[in-house]
Motif scaffolding. Structure first.
Motif, short mmCIF file in Angstrom:
data_model
loop_
_atom_site.label_atom_id
_atom_site.label_comp_id
_atom_site.label_asym_id
_atom_site.label_seq_id
_atom_site.Cartn_x
_atom_site.Cartn_y
_atom_site.Cartn_z
N ARG A 4 2.94 -22.56 18.32
CA ARG A 4 2.40 -21.56 19.23
C ARG A 4 2.38 -22.02 20.69
NH1 ARG A 4 -0.87 -20.33 14.50
NH2 ARG A 4 -0.29 -18.24 13.88
N THR A 6 3.46 -22.53 24.33
CA THR A 6 4.29 -21.75 25.25
C THR A 6 4.38 -22.48 26.57
OG1 THR A 6 3.56 -19.69 24.24
CG2 THR A 6 4.54 -19.54 26.43
N ILE A 7 5.59 -22.63 27.06
CA ILE A 7 5.81 -23.20 28.38
C ILE A 7 6.22 -22.05 29.28
CG2 ILE A 7 7.18 -24.78 29.77
CD1 ILE A 7 7.48 -26.50 27.25
N THR A 8 5.51 -21.88 30.37
CA THR A 8 5.74 -20.75 31.26
C THR A 8 6.14 -21.24 32.64
OG1 THR A 8 4.03 -19.54 30.07
CG2 THR A 8 4.68 -18.67 32.19
N GLY A 9 7.04 -20.53 33.27
CA GLY A 9 7.46 -20.88 34.61
C GLY A 9 7.18 -19.72 35.56
N SER A 10 7.20 -20.01 36.83
CA SER A 10 7.02 -18.95 37.82
C SER A 10 7.75 -19.35 39.09
CB SER A 10 5.54 -18.73 38.11
OG SER A 10 4.99 -19.84 38.77
N THR A 11 7.90 -18.38 39.96
CA THR A 11 8.54 -18.67 41.25
C THR A 11 7.47 -19.07 42.26
OG1 THR A 11 8.34 -16.40 42.03
CG2 THR A 11 10.32 -16.95 40.79
N LYS A 68 14.49 -24.98 20.23
CA LYS A 68 15.28 -24.25 21.21
C LYS A 68 16.67 -23.94 20.67
CE LYS A 68 11.97 -24.41 24.02
NZ LYS A 68 11.14 -23.24 24.06
#
Length: 76
Positions: A4, A6-11, A68
């Motif tokens: 469960r 989660t790795i999240t990215g943003s600008t 992945k």
């Protein structure tokens, strides 16, 4: 618990340059060494050549994997 994660990215477009500079410095100091020494390794379930992207997408949609699914450059 790992399933469960989660790795999240943003600008960083709307952030000030000072923040971006500090963040880049902290990444270079704290994250990059972990990547370079190999102690952080993503779980790769399967690799597909780019021309098989549709098959990779089918596998992703099936949720029959852990890790992945990677598309690799088929020119190499």
């Amino acid at each position: 618990m790992r399933k469960r994660l989660t790795i999240t990215g943003s600008t960083l477009r709307n952030r000030e340059n000072e923040f971006k500079t500090r963040l880049a410095s902290e990444i270079r100091e704290k994250v990059w060494p972990v990547l370079e020494n190999g102690s952080f390794k993503p779980v790769i379930y399967r690799q597909f050549p780019l021309h098989e992207a549709a098959r990779a997408h089918e596998l992703m949609e099936s949720s029959g994997h852990i890790g992945k699914i990677v598309l690799v450059n088929s020119w190499d």
